[in-house]
Design a protein around this motif. Structure first.
Motif, PDB file in Angstrom:
ATOM      1  N   LEU A  38       4.335 -17.348   2.703  1.00 37.52           N
ATOM      2  CA  LEU A  38       3.206 -16.408   2.633  1.00 37.52           C
ATOM      3  C   LEU A  38       3.761 -15.031   2.301  1.00 37.52           C
ATOM      4  N   TYR A  39       3.454 -14.558   1.094  1.00 37.07           N
ATOM      5  CA  TYR A  39       3.984 -13.233   0.745  1.00 37.07           C
ATOM      6  C   TYR A  39       3.135 -12.536  -0.298  1.00 37.07           C
ATOM      7  N   LEU A  40       3.262 -11.224  -0.290  1.00 35.73           N
ATOM      8  CA  LEU A  40       2.616 -10.388  -1.299  1.00 35.73           C
ATOM      9  C   LEU A  40       3.728  -9.740  -2.121  1.00 35.73           C
ATOM     10  N   PRO A  41       3.863 -10.127  -3.385  1.00 38.85           N
ATOM     11  CA  PRO A  41       4.955  -9.579  -4.203  1.00 38.85           C
ATOM     12  C   PRO A  41       4.769  -8.086  -4.461  1.00 38.85           C
ATOM     13  N   ASN A  42       5.870  -7.439  -4.742  1.00 41.50           N
ATOM     14  CA  ASN A  42       5.826  -6.047  -5.198  1.00 41.50           C
ATOM     15  C   ASN A  42       6.473  -6.065  -6.576  1.00 41.50           C
ATOM     16  N   SER A  43       5.664  -6.500  -7.563  1.00 39.03           N
ATOM     17  CA  SER A  43       6.255  -6.877  -8.850  1.00 39.03           C
ATOM     18  C   SER A  43       6.882  -5.708  -9.605  1.00 39.03           C
ATOM     19  N   ASP A  44       6.504  -4.473  -9.286  1.00 35.84           N
ATOM     20  CA  ASP A  44       7.082  -3.326 -10.007  1.00 35.84           C
ATOM     21  C   ASP A  44       8.568  -3.155  -9.708  1.00 35.84           C
ATOM     22  N   VAL A  45       8.926  -3.302  -8.447  1.00 38.87           N
ATOM     23  CA  VAL A  45      10.329  -3.045  -8.078  1.00 38.87           C
ATOM     24  C   VAL A  45      10.983  -4.227  -7.364  1.00 38.87           C
ATOM     25  N   GLY A  46      10.221  -5.259  -7.074  1.00 43.54           N
ATOM     26  CA  GLY A  46      10.735  -6.334  -6.225  1.00 43.54           C
ATOM     27  C   GLY A  46      11.384  -7.459  -6.997  1.00 43.54           C
ATOM     28  N   ILE A  47      11.380  -8.640  -6.362  1.00 46.66           N
ATOM     29  CA  ILE A  47      12.137  -9.770  -6.902  1.00 46.66           C
ATOM     30  C   ILE A  47      11.240 -10.825  -7.544  1.00 46.66           C
ATOM     31  N   ASP A  48       9.917 -10.569  -7.554  1.00 48.36           N
ATOM     32  CA  ASP A  48       8.990 -11.600  -8.023  1.00 48.36           C
ATOM     33  C   ASP A  48       8.292 -11.197  -9.318  1.00 48.36           C
ATOM     34  N   ASP A  49       7.827 -12.221 -10.037  1.00 51.18           N
ATOM     35  CA  ASP A  49       7.028 -11.956 -11.228  1.00 51.18           C
ATOM     36  C   ASP A  49       5.532 -11.955 -10.914  1.00 51.18           C
ATOM     37  N   GLU A  50       5.160 -12.658  -9.811  1.00 44.53           N
ATOM     38  CA  GLU A  50       3.728 -12.724  -9.505  1.00 44.53           C
ATOM     39  C   GLU A  50       3.214 -11.376  -9.027  1.00 44.53           C
ATOM     40  N   ARG A  51       1.886 -11.254  -9.079  1.00 49.89           N
ATOM     41  CA  ARG A  51       1.275  -9.995  -8.681  1.00 49.89           C
ATOM     42  C   ARG A  51       0.427 -10.125  -7.403  1.00 49.89           C
ATOM     43  N   TYR A  52       0.016 -11.348  -7.085  1.00 53.04           N
ATOM     44  CA  TYR A  52      -0.971 -11.516  -6.013  1.00 53.04           C
ATOM     45  C   TYR A  52      -0.396 -12.294  -4.826  1.00 53.04           C
ATOM     46  N   ILE A  53      -1.167 -12.316  -3.731  1.00 51.52           N
ATOM     47  CA  ILE A  53      -0.749 -13.043  -2.526  1.00 51.52           C
ATOM     48  C   ILE A  53      -0.429 -14.506  -2.864  1.00 51.52           C
ATOM     49  N   GLN A  54       0.708 -14.953  -2.386  1.00 49.01           N
ATOM     50  CA  GLN A  54       1.152 -16.339  -2.576  1.00 49.01           C
ATOM     51  C   GLN A  54       1.170 -17.026  -1.210  1.00 49.01           C
ATOM     52  N   SER A 110      -5.557  -1.120   8.387  1.00 46.00           N
ATOM     53  CA  SER A 110      -6.470  -0.897   7.265  1.00 46.00           C
ATOM     54  C   SER A 110      -5.977  -1.676   6.050  1.00 46.00           C
ATOM     55  N   GLU A 111      -6.873  -2.463   5.443  1.00 46.34           N
ATOM     56  CA  GLU A 111      -6.412  -3.366   4.383  1.00 46.34           C
ATOM     57  C   GLU A 111      -7.420  -3.493   3.246  1.00 46.34           C
ATOM     58  N   LEU A 112      -6.894  -3.482   2.055  1.00 47.03           N
ATOM     59  CA  LEU A 112      -7.674  -3.688   0.829  1.00 47.03           C
ATOM     60  C   LEU A 112      -7.250  -4.998   0.181  1.00 47.03           C
ATOM     61  N   ASN A 113      -7.456  -6.088   0.930  1.00 49.11           N
ATOM     62  CA  ASN A 113      -6.969  -7.384   0.451  1.00 49.11           C
ATOM     63  C   ASN A 113      -7.584  -7.793  -0.883  1.00 49.11           C
ATOM     64  N   SER A 114      -8.809  -7.329  -1.144  1.00 45.38           N
ATOM     65  CA  SER A 114      -9.498  -7.752  -2.378  1.00 45.38           C
ATOM     66  C   SER A 114      -8.734  -7.336  -3.637  1.00 45.38           C
ATOM     67  N   ARG A 115      -7.871  -6.307  -3.502  1.00 42.46           N
ATOM     68  CA  ARG A 115      -7.111  -5.852  -4.676  1.00 42.46           C
ATOM     69  C   ARG A 115      -5.816  -6.644  -4.882  1.00 42.46           C
ATOM     70  N   VAL A 116      -5.439  -7.449  -3.883  1.00 44.61           N
ATOM     71  CA  VAL A 116      -4.151  -8.152  -3.996  1.00 44.61           C
ATOM     72  C   VAL A 116      -4.304  -9.672  -3.928  1.00 44.61           C
ATOM     73  N   VAL A 117      -5.551 -10.153  -3.987  1.00 44.20           N
ATOM     74  CA  VAL A 117      -5.727 -11.609  -4.126  1.00 44.20           C
ATOM     75  C   VAL A 117      -6.107 -11.923  -5.566  1.00 44.20           C
ATOM     76  N   ASP A 118      -5.683 -13.095  -5.975  1.00 43.05           N
ATOM     77  CA  ASP A 118      -6.015 -13.578  -7.313  1.00 43.05           C
ATOM     78  C   ASP A 118      -7.386 -14.248  -7.215  1.00 43.05           C
ATOM     79  N   TRP A 119      -8.398 -13.629  -7.806  1.00 46.81           N
ATOM     80  CA  TRP A 119      -9.762 -14.150  -7.689  1.00 46.81           C
ATOM     81  C   TRP A 119      -9.958 -15.436  -8.506  1.00 46.81           C
ATOM     82  N   ASN A 120      -8.902 -15.878  -9.200  1.00 51.73           N
ATOM     83  CA  ASN A 120      -8.942 -17.174  -9.877  1.00 51.73           C
ATOM     84  C   ASN A 120      -8.219 -18.263  -9.084  1.00 51.73           C
TER      85      ASN A 120
END
Ligand code: COA
Length: 318
Positions: free
Chosen positions: A191-207, A141-151
């Motif tokens: 290919l990764y999805l950052p977890n910017s709250d506690v992780g190692i990345d500054d980005e928020r969306y799928i890279q 089950s996936e809500l990809n629309s919330r973790v992609v950068d629509w820009n």
């Protein structure tokens, strides 16, 4: 007596809202022609603001349980693949357990990106075959629309939302013939999805470095289908259906070619669903079983590839 795990019910759910390529072209510099030619995608489903991975999983799971003729008292294992959990903890599988009214057994998530369903199926197969579980619910089950950068036109065109589920039960006949799962963390930055709250990345969306992912995916999937058939002493010609992860029609086509399988023996949903990550295989399987393409007794090869990289396959006699 050998014990196997057999799929006895399938279900799927796609949110009502549909976003077309033309819709996306209104906000980023792209076109329907470019997207369709490079990916095979024309539209994808987008979850409503109040929908969550567990809510979508519940609808797909109820359908699968109804098809299998089982109730909440019959399920003693829930394994759910997702990269977009409602909460980090408890697992989305636990939230699903509560939604379904299941009160026994274990429920946990598997995080293997787009291969989440195959990893979950592989684990459930071990539990059912050894007799540790009788009846498992396996979900993506996936809500990809919330973790992609629509820009970001390189990624937002690819992904969609949805959920798929299967019920897996102990049986005397196969069933799942074999599953094969692999990971190689050296590719983590492609290919990764950052977890910017506690992780190692500054980005928020799928890279994603799309063209690099593409190349490795084609080679790796070619290898794994060969390995899967070899492990079962089977020839390509014995495969009735390919149910691939739906990431890109060109990747799917390359795997079908490797199997010498015509495209009408490949279950393709990408055109109107995009890449729903761990939901794509159970959604495709559900569609082809419900519309009568996949028949009992036929040999079905499922394969997936995604972030990690993590990849895997499952060969079943349906
Ligand atoms: N619309 C128009 N042009 C786009 C675009 C878009 N949506 N996205 C990228 N482009 C442009 C790029 O900017 C680049 O332009 P340039 O040549 O001027 O620099 C050009 O198209 C080629 O980019 P590239 O990334 O090499 O394209 P591609 O042919 O590899 O296609 C993907 C891009 C993403 C469709 C493709 O790489 C892919 O599907 N990769 C696999 C991704 C995947 O499956 N991920 C999930 C795995 S589970």
């Amino acid at each position: 007596m050998t014990r196997y795990a057999r799929i006895t019910g399938t279900g799927g759910y796609l949110p009502a809202e549909v976003k077309t390529n033309d819709d996306i072209a209104q906000t980023v510099d792209t076109s329907d022609e470019w997207i369709f030619e490079r990916t095979g995608i024309r539209s994808r489903h987008i979850a409503a603001p109040d929908e969550t991975a567990s809510a979508m999983a519940e609808i797909a799971s109820r359908q699968a349980m109804e098809a299998a003729g089982v109730g909440p008292e019959d399920i003693d294992l829930i394994i759910l693949g997702t990269s977009t959990p409602d909460r980090i903890f408890p697992s989305t599988a636990c939230l699903l357990q509560q939604r379904l009214g299941v009160r026994q057994g274990a429920a946990f998530d598997v995080q293997a990106a787009c291969s989440g369903f195959i990893f979950a199926l592989s684990i459930a197969d071990q539990y059912v075959r050894t007799g540790t579980a009788k009846r498992a619910l396996v979900v993506g089950s996936e809500l990809n629309s919330r973790v992609v950068d629509w820009n970001d036109r390189a990624t937002c065109i690819l992904f969609g939302d949805g959920a798929g589920a299967v019920v897996l039960e102990a049986a005397e006949q196969p069933g799942i013939l074999s599953t094969h799962i692999h990971s190689d963390g050296q590719f983590q930055d492609l290919l990764y999805l950052p977890n910017s709250d506690v992780g190692i990345d500054d980005e928020r969306y799928i890279q994603m470095q799309g063209n690099e992912v593409f190349k490795v995916a084609v080679n790796t999937l070619g290898r794994i289908v060969d390995d899967t058939l070899a492990a079962n002493g089977m020839d390509k010609s014995e495969v009735d259906w390919l149910v691939p992860h739906q990431a890109n029609i060109r990747i799917i086509g390359a795997t079908a070619k490797k199997l010498k399988l015509p495209m009408d023996r490949v279950v393709v949903t990408i055109e109107n669903q995009g890449n729903t990550s761990s939901a794509s295989i159970p959604l495709a399987l559900n569609e082809a079983i419900r519309d009568g393409r996949i028949q009992r007794g036929q040999v079905v090869l499922m394969e997936a590839f995604g972030g990690g990289f993590a990849w895997g396959s499952a060969l079943i006699r349906y």
